[in-house]
Design a protein around this motif. Sequence first.
Motif, short mmCIF file in Angstrom:
data_model
loop_
_atom_site.label_atom_id
_atom_site.label_comp_id
_atom_site.label_asym_id
_atom_site.label_seq_id
_atom_site.Cartn_x
_atom_site.Cartn_y
_atom_site.Cartn_z
N ALA A 255 97.81 39.20 6.43
CA ALA A 255 97.76 37.76 6.16
C ALA A 255 97.47 36.98 7.44
CB ALA A 255 99.07 37.29 5.54
N TRP A 256 98.08 37.40 8.53
CA TRP A 256 97.87 36.73 9.81
C TRP A 256 96.43 36.91 10.29
CZ3 TRP A 256 100.57 33.36 12.63
CH2 TRP A 256 100.18 33.17 13.95
N GLY B 177 95.01 34.09 5.71
CA GLY B 177 95.51 33.77 4.38
C GLY B 177 97.01 33.54 4.38
N ARG B 178 97.55 33.41 3.19
CA ARG B 178 98.98 33.19 3.03
C ARG B 178 99.66 34.49 2.61
NH1 ARG B 178 100.42 27.58 0.24
NH2 ARG B 178 99.49 26.26 1.80
N ARG C 176 102.74 34.43 1.15
CA ARG C 176 103.37 34.09 -0.13
C ARG C 176 102.70 32.85 -0.70
NH1 ARG C 176 107.90 35.24 3.38
NH2 ARG C 176 108.96 37.08 2.65
N ASP C 177 102.56 32.84 -2.01
CA ASP C 177 102.02 31.67 -2.69
C ASP C 177 103.01 31.28 -3.78
OD1 ASP C 177 100.63 29.69 -3.93
OD2 ASP C 177 98.85 30.90 -4.36
N GLU C 178 103.78 30.25 -3.51
CA GLU C 178 104.85 29.83 -4.43
C GLU C 178 104.30 29.33 -5.77
OE1 GLU C 178 108.35 29.82 -4.13
OE2 GLU C 178 107.83 31.21 -2.55
#
Length: 84
Positions: A21-22, A26-27, A29-31
Amino acid sequence: MRFLIVRTDIRAAADADLAAAWAGGGRLRDETTAPEPRRQVVHAEDREAALLLARALATVGAVRRGRQRVKVLPLDDPGDSSVH
């Protein structure tokens, strides 16, 4: 404005997922698609009450140990002037 105060479990992330992700920008986690499991939910009618409740929930041992987190979420649209 009304608020929702939520105490949730924190999902563990593998080091490889974190690095990917880093690196990819990107993310992790996507809540919106996969929210964390909720432990407790409380409503408040104003910001001051919401923050007071959030501080109280933050004293829970699991929150203090970093296994859970407390979130304060606005329920009303801040641009909506029809609600006073």
